[in-house]
Design an enzyme around this catalytic site. Structure first.
Site, PDB file in Angstrom:
ATOM      1  N   LYS A 118       0.853  -1.209   0.000  1.00 55.70           N
ATOM      2  CA  LYS A 118       0.000   0.000   0.000  1.00 55.70           C
ATOM      3  C   LYS A 118       0.881   1.249   0.000  1.00 55.70           C
ATOM      4  O   LYS A 118       0.631   2.199  -0.741  1.00 55.70           O
ATOM      5  CB  LYS A 118      -0.870  -0.008   1.246  1.00 55.70           C
ATOM      6  CG  LYS A 118      -1.457   1.336   1.628  1.00 55.70           C
ATOM      7  CD  LYS A 118      -2.280   1.277   2.887  1.00 55.70           C
ATOM      8  CE  LYS A 118      -1.486   1.412   4.148  1.00 55.70           C
ATOM      9  NZ  LYS A 118      -1.090   2.781   4.518  1.00 55.70           N
ATOM     10  N   ASN A 119       1.962   1.217   0.786  1.00 58.65           N
ATOM     11  CA  ASN A 119       2.785   2.419   0.953  1.00 58.65           C
ATOM     12  C   ASN A 119       3.767   2.645  -0.185  1.00 58.65           C
ATOM     13  O   ASN A 119       4.474   3.651  -0.199  1.00 58.65           O
ATOM     14  CB  ASN A 119       3.494   2.406   2.309  1.00 58.65           C
ATOM     15  CG  ASN A 119       2.493   2.602   3.450  1.00 58.65           C
ATOM     16  OD1 ASN A 119       1.336   2.947   3.217  1.00 58.65           O
ATOM     17  ND2 ASN A 119       2.934   2.345   4.657  1.00 58.65           N
ATOM     18  N   CYS A 146      -4.066  12.284  13.118  1.00 56.44           N
ATOM     19  CA  CYS A 146      -4.802  11.025  13.013  1.00 56.44           C
ATOM     20  C   CYS A 146      -4.627  10.305  14.349  1.00 56.44           C
ATOM     21  O   CYS A 146      -3.992  10.816  15.270  1.00 56.44           O
ATOM     22  CB  CYS A 146      -4.292  10.187  11.846  1.00 56.44           C
ATOM     23  SG  CYS A 146      -2.693   9.476  12.154  1.00 56.44           S
ATOM     24  N   ARG A 172       1.061  14.116  12.853  1.00 54.15           N
ATOM     25  CA  ARG A 172       1.329  13.896  11.432  1.00 54.15           C
ATOM     26  C   ARG A 172       1.528  15.211  10.650  1.00 54.15           C
ATOM     27  O   ARG A 172       0.878  15.486   9.664  1.00 54.15           O
ATOM     28  CB  ARG A 172       0.234  13.063  10.771  1.00 54.15           C
ATOM     29  CG  ARG A 172      -0.182  11.844  11.538  1.00 54.15           C
ATOM     30  CD  ARG A 172       0.913  10.807  11.748  1.00 54.15           C
ATOM     31  NE  ARG A 172       1.401  10.222  10.529  1.00 54.15           N
ATOM     32  CZ  ARG A 172       0.806   9.221   9.897  1.00 54.15           C
ATOM     33  NH1 ARG A 172      -0.317   8.737  10.352  1.00 54.15           N
ATOM     34  NH2 ARG A 172       1.343   8.725   8.797  1.00 54.15           N
ATOM     35  N   PRO A 173       2.418  16.101  11.129  1.00 52.58           N
ATOM     36  CA  PRO A 173       2.652  17.362  10.403  1.00 52.58           C
ATOM     37  C   PRO A 173       3.291  17.113   9.040  1.00 52.58           C
ATOM     38  O   PRO A 173       3.861  16.044   8.802  1.00 52.58           O
ATOM     39  CB  PRO A 173       3.623  18.104  11.323  1.00 52.58           C
ATOM     40  CG  PRO A 173       4.334  17.035  12.069  1.00 52.58           C
ATOM     41  CD  PRO A 173       3.328  15.931  12.262  1.00 52.58           C
ATOM     42  N   ILE A 174       3.208  18.103   8.163  1.00 56.93           N
ATOM     43  CA  ILE A 174       3.930  18.009   6.879  1.00 56.93           C
ATOM     44  C   ILE A 174       4.825  19.234   6.684  1.00 56.93           C
ATOM     45  O   ILE A 174       5.124  19.653   5.558  1.00 56.93           O
ATOM     46  CB  ILE A 174       2.959  17.846   5.683  1.00 56.93           C
ATOM     47  CG1 ILE A 174       1.970  19.010   5.596  1.00 56.93           C
ATOM     48  CG2 ILE A 174       2.245  16.514   5.709  1.00 56.93           C
ATOM     49  CD1 ILE A 174       1.169  19.007   4.291  1.00 56.93           C
ATOM     50  N   ASP A 224       5.396   0.349  12.046  1.00 61.81           N
ATOM     51  CA  ASP A 224       4.155  -0.257  11.538  1.00 61.81           C
ATOM     52  C   ASP A 224       4.007  -1.713  11.970  1.00 61.81           C
ATOM     53  O   ASP A 224       2.973  -2.328  11.682  1.00 61.81           O
ATOM     54  CB  ASP A 224       4.113  -0.183  10.005  1.00 61.81           C
ATOM     55  CG  ASP A 224       3.927   1.239   9.539  1.00 61.81           C
ATOM     56  OD1 ASP A 224       4.060   1.484   8.323  1.00 61.81           O
ATOM     57  OD2 ASP A 224       3.687   2.121  10.370  1.00 61.81           O
ATOM     58  N   ILE A 244       8.780   6.663  16.930  1.00 59.89           N
ATOM     59  CA  ILE A 244       8.429   7.409  15.714  1.00 59.89           C
ATOM     60  C   ILE A 244       7.177   8.259  15.912  1.00 59.89           C
ATOM     61  O   ILE A 244       7.163   9.442  15.555  1.00 59.89           O
ATOM     62  CB  ILE A 244       8.235   6.446  14.509  1.00 59.89           C
ATOM     63  CG1 ILE A 244       9.456   5.542  14.324  1.00 59.89           C
ATOM     64  CG2 ILE A 244       7.889   7.236  13.251  1.00 59.89           C
ATOM     65  CD1 ILE A 244      10.713   6.265  13.888  1.00 59.89           C
ATOM     66  N   ARG A 287      -8.451  -0.577   5.267  1.00 56.84           N
ATOM     67  CA  ARG A 287      -7.679   0.482   4.596  1.00 56.84           C
ATOM     68  C   ARG A 287      -6.362  -0.043   4.038  1.00 56.84           C
ATOM     69  O   ARG A 287      -5.831   0.477   3.073  1.00 56.84           O
ATOM     70  CB  ARG A 287      -7.393   1.624   5.578  1.00 56.84           C
ATOM     71  CG  ARG A 287      -8.589   2.501   5.843  1.00 56.84           C
ATOM     72  CD  ARG A 287      -8.228   3.728   6.607  1.00 56.84           C
ATOM     73  NE  ARG A 287      -6.934   4.209   6.195  1.00 56.84           N
ATOM     74  CZ  ARG A 287      -5.982   4.582   7.061  1.00 56.84           C
ATOM     75  NH1 ARG A 287      -6.203   4.498   8.346  1.00 56.84           N
ATOM     76  NH2 ARG A 287      -4.831   5.033   6.628  1.00 56.84           N
TER      77      ARG A 287
HETATM   78  C1  EPZ Z   1       4.827   6.761   6.382  1.00 56.26           C
HETATM   79  O1  EPZ Z   1       4.083   7.792   6.994  1.00 56.26           O
HETATM   80  C2  EPZ Z   1       3.891   5.569   6.282  1.00 56.26           C
HETATM   81  N1  EPZ Z   1       2.743   5.921   5.442  1.00 56.26           N
HETATM   82  C3  EPZ Z   1       3.412   5.175   7.677  1.00 56.26           C
HETATM   83  O2  EPZ Z   1       2.618   4.003   7.543  1.00 56.26           O
HETATM   84  C4  EPZ Z   1       4.648   4.837   8.526  1.00 56.26           C
HETATM   85  O3  EPZ Z   1       4.237   4.546   9.836  1.00 56.26           O
HETATM   86  C5  EPZ Z   1       5.606   6.040   8.542  1.00 56.26           C
HETATM   87  O4  EPZ Z   1       5.958   6.404   7.196  1.00 56.26           O
HETATM   88  C6  EPZ Z   1       6.898   5.735   9.290  1.00 56.26           C
HETATM   89  O5  EPZ Z   1       7.535   4.639   8.712  1.00 56.26           O
HETATM   90  C7  EPZ Z   1       2.889   5.929   4.103  1.00 56.26           C
HETATM   91  O6  EPZ Z   1       3.951   5.680   3.564  1.00 56.26           O
HETATM   92  C8  EPZ Z   1       1.670   6.290   3.303  1.00 56.26           C
HETATM   93  P1  EPZ Z   1       6.959  10.093   8.401  1.00 56.26           P
HETATM   94  P2  EPZ Z   1       4.670   9.299   7.006  1.00 56.26           P
HETATM   95  O7  EPZ Z   1       6.807  11.351   7.628  1.00 56.26           O
HETATM   96  O8  EPZ Z   1       5.507   9.533   5.812  1.00 56.26           O
HETATM   97  C9  EPZ Z   1       7.412  13.444  11.706  1.00 56.26           C
HETATM   98  C10 EPZ Z   1       0.772   2.616   7.905  1.00 56.26           C
HETATM   99  O9  EPZ Z   1       0.385   2.071   8.944  1.00 56.26           O
HETATM  100  N2  EPZ Z   1       7.265  14.388  10.591  1.00 56.26           N
HETATM  101  O10 EPZ Z   1       8.102   9.187   8.067  1.00 56.26           O
HETATM  102  O11 EPZ Z   1       3.549  10.211   7.264  1.00 56.26           O
HETATM  103  C11 EPZ Z   1       6.148  12.625  11.959  1.00 56.26           C
HETATM  104  O12 EPZ Z   1       5.279  13.328  12.810  1.00 56.26           O
HETATM  105  C12 EPZ Z   1       1.230   4.061   7.956  1.00 56.26           C
HETATM  106  O13 EPZ Z   1       0.837   2.065   6.785  1.00 56.26           O
HETATM  107  C13 EPZ Z   1       7.397  15.741  10.859  1.00 56.26           C
HETATM  108  O14 EPZ Z   1       7.628  16.150  11.994  1.00 56.26           O
HETATM  109  O15 EPZ Z   1       5.608   9.254   8.287  1.00 56.26           O
HETATM  110  C14 EPZ Z   1       6.684  11.364  12.588  1.00 56.26           C
HETATM  111  O16 EPZ Z   1       6.898  11.585  13.963  1.00 56.26           O
HETATM  112  C15 EPZ Z   1       1.030   4.683   9.323  1.00 56.26           C
HETATM  113  N3  EPZ Z   1       7.245  16.630   9.835  1.00 56.26           N
HETATM  114  C16 EPZ Z   1       8.039  11.168  11.905  1.00 56.26           C
HETATM  115  O17 EPZ Z   1       8.371  12.440  11.338  1.00 56.26           O
HETATM  116  C17 EPZ Z   1       6.979  16.228   8.545  1.00 56.26           C
HETATM  117  O18 EPZ Z   1       6.877  17.089   7.642  1.00 56.26           O
HETATM  118  C18 EPZ Z   1       8.021  10.132  10.779  1.00 56.26           C
HETATM  119  O19 EPZ Z   1       6.946  10.451   9.949  1.00 56.26           O
HETATM  120  C19 EPZ Z   1       6.854  14.839   8.295  1.00 56.26           C
HETATM  121  C20 EPZ Z   1       7.005  13.942   9.332  1.00 56.26           C
END
Ligand code: EPZ
Length: 434
Positions: free
Chosen positions: A22-23, A120, A125-127, A309, A331, A401
């Site tokens: 999925k990812n 969520c 989940r900031p971007i 995950d 994480i 999902r």
């Molecule tokens: C991806 O989410 C995956 N989703 C998640 O899988 C997975 O848990 C996660 O990576 C970690 O491996 C998809 O690929 C669609 P991150 P993502 O950005 O990219 C912080 C599942 O169950 N962060 O690597 O959203 C964030 O808050 C899902 O399949 C910022 O601070 O995760 C977190 O603490 C759940 N600012 C850490 O970084 C940002 O701009 C890692 O998040 C982005 C992230």
């Protein structure tokens, strides 16, 4: 809303097949925005998040087949006309990975209007890191009424260093960089296999990317991309979930159609806990349980460390292991939603900040429990597979999902699971994505 009724006690025996990741599928589908040509992706899992992304792309003007697609495991997307490059909140709120369209939309059309994903169940989940990188590449991004408005004549190559490792942040900016003017150097990138999967698709589309899968990625911007046909990776988290299912039920399970090279941390941890694991080939792994599993600590880390995950699923296993297992979640700030539900089934788990202490083995009782997010759902199913009696698991739409035909696959190797309710029950408005 659908429920599962699971009668525990059956060892899982046989071969269980893993679906596509999925990812990987989500960023690869977003990559179709970058070209006017058709992009065909194979090994696509038929799960709700994929359907959500199809609806998102269709809402922007892309031609994409919806659920009644002919070939169930592939999807063809054509973004020749993006008549309405807006990712609306109604869709984004159900799947935060929708933010993956931000970079491609700016790269392709010079503009994007994307709803902020919001938090969520598992965290804020900031971007901000996505936005910071896009601004460094020349995008002007403002936020109003919960939407990001982005503009850029043409993105410029830049030197990007991620403050934190972010998987979709790396993917979003990689997709922005492939059409940018000049070269982009990205450092402190995510090493997750899904990043390399996306880069392989982009290079098949004519991009010039080196180093994907390592911490340093170099991109030489090109003026346009063409279509491609690409087969995505197997889902390493589904594979790991099935390995734990074989171990926790004392079974003998072959997990097929996986990529064993992506399962290193999960395999090592299950071996440390006493399960017998044999890598039968590059795409098949066998798990056999021994008399008694032993406690082993985990600390979730970015790839290739133990995946966040897989944390909830491992915690279910730890309830059956002899001794004390420490589960550290590094994480996400709120990824212990499954703990209280496991405790209601009789587990002995204490949470202190980002560490859960699991004492085992404990006999789990059947109970009525509720899913809160995608991977917590899998944890509850694993616990129910060993609990005495019939466990009822509510809100399994969370599971739908990201796990394709989950109960069907488990029934095929001996699980006793029944799905109750309308398969297409309306989503709970509170549903927000992981
Ligand atoms: C991806 O989410 C995956 N989703 C998640 O899988 C997975 O848990 C996660 O990576 C970690 O491996 C998809 O690929 C669609 P991150 P993502 O950005 O990219 C912080 C599942 O169950 N962060 O690597 O959203 C964030 O808050 C899902 O399949 C910022 O601070 O995760 C977190 O603490 C759940 N600012 C850490 O970084 C940002 O701009 C890692 O998040 C982005 C992230």
């Amino acid at each position: 809303m659908d429920k599962f009724v699971i009668r525990g006690g059956n060892p899982l025996v046989g071969t269980i097949r893993v679906s596509g990741a999925k990812n990987s599928a989500l960023p690869c589908m977003a990559a179709a925005i970058l070209t006017e040509d058709e992009v065909t992706l194979e090994n696509i899992p038929q799960v709700r998040d994929i359907e959500t992304e199809r609806r998102l792309l269709a809402s922007m003007g892309a031609e994409v087949e919806l659920r009644e697609g002919k070939q169930q495991d592939q999807t063809t997307i054509c973004c020749r006309t993006l008549s309405d490059p807006v990712a609306r909140y109604e869709i984004v709120k159900t799947m935060r990975a929708s933010s993956l369209v931000l970079g491609p939309l700016i790269a392709r059309t010079g503009a994007a209007r994307v709803a902020m994903p919001g938090g969520c169940a598992i965290g804020g989940r900031p971007i901000d890191l996505h936005i910071k990188g896009l601004e460094k590449m020349g995008a002007v991004i403002t936020q109003e009424h919960g939407y990001l408005e982005a503009r850029a004549e043409r993105l410029r190559g830049a030197h990007l260093v991620f403050d934190k490792i972010t998987v979709t942040g790396t993917e979003d900016l990689l997709m922005a960089a492939v059409l940018a003017e000049g070269d982009t150097l990205m450092e402190n990138c995510a090493l997750e296999p899904e990043v390399a999967d996306l880069a392989a698709l982009l290079n098949a589309m004519g991009a010039r990317i080196e180093g994907a899968g390592t911490a340093t990625i170099r991109v030489h911007g090109v003026s346009s991309l063409h279509g491609a046909r690409y087969r995505i990776n197997p889902d390493r988290i589904e594979a790991g979930t099935f390995l734990i299912a074989g171990a926790i039920t004392g079974g003998d399970l072959i997990v097929s159609n996986c990529n064993a090279a992506h399962l290193g941390a999960a395999i090592a941890k299950l071996q440390e806990a006493g399960a017998r694991i044999d890598v039968l080939g590059p795409d098949a792994v066998r798990v056999r349980a021994v008399a008694q599993l032993s406690a082993a600590d985990i600390s979730t880390e970015e790839y290739p460390g133990f995946p966040t995950d897989m944390q909830a699923q491992y915690m279910a296993l730890a309830t059956q292991a002899e001794g004390v297992s420490l589960v550290r979640e590094n994480i996400f700030e709120n990824r212990f939603m499954h703990v209280q539900e496991l405790v209601r089934m009789g587990a002995n788990i204490k949470v202190d900040g980002s560490t859960a202490t699991v004492r085992g083995p404990t006999r789990l009782d059947s109970a009525a429990v509720m899913c809160s997010d995608l991977r917590a759902s899998a944890s509850l199913v694993l616990a129910a597979l060993v609990a005495e009696g019939e466990t009822i698991i509510d809100r399994v739409y969370h599971m739908d999902r990201g796990y394709e035909r989950f109960e069907e696959k488990l029934i095929g190797v001996g699980a006793q699971i029944q799905r109750l309710g309308n398969v297409f029950a309306p989503r709970d408005p509170a549903e927000v994505a992981g």
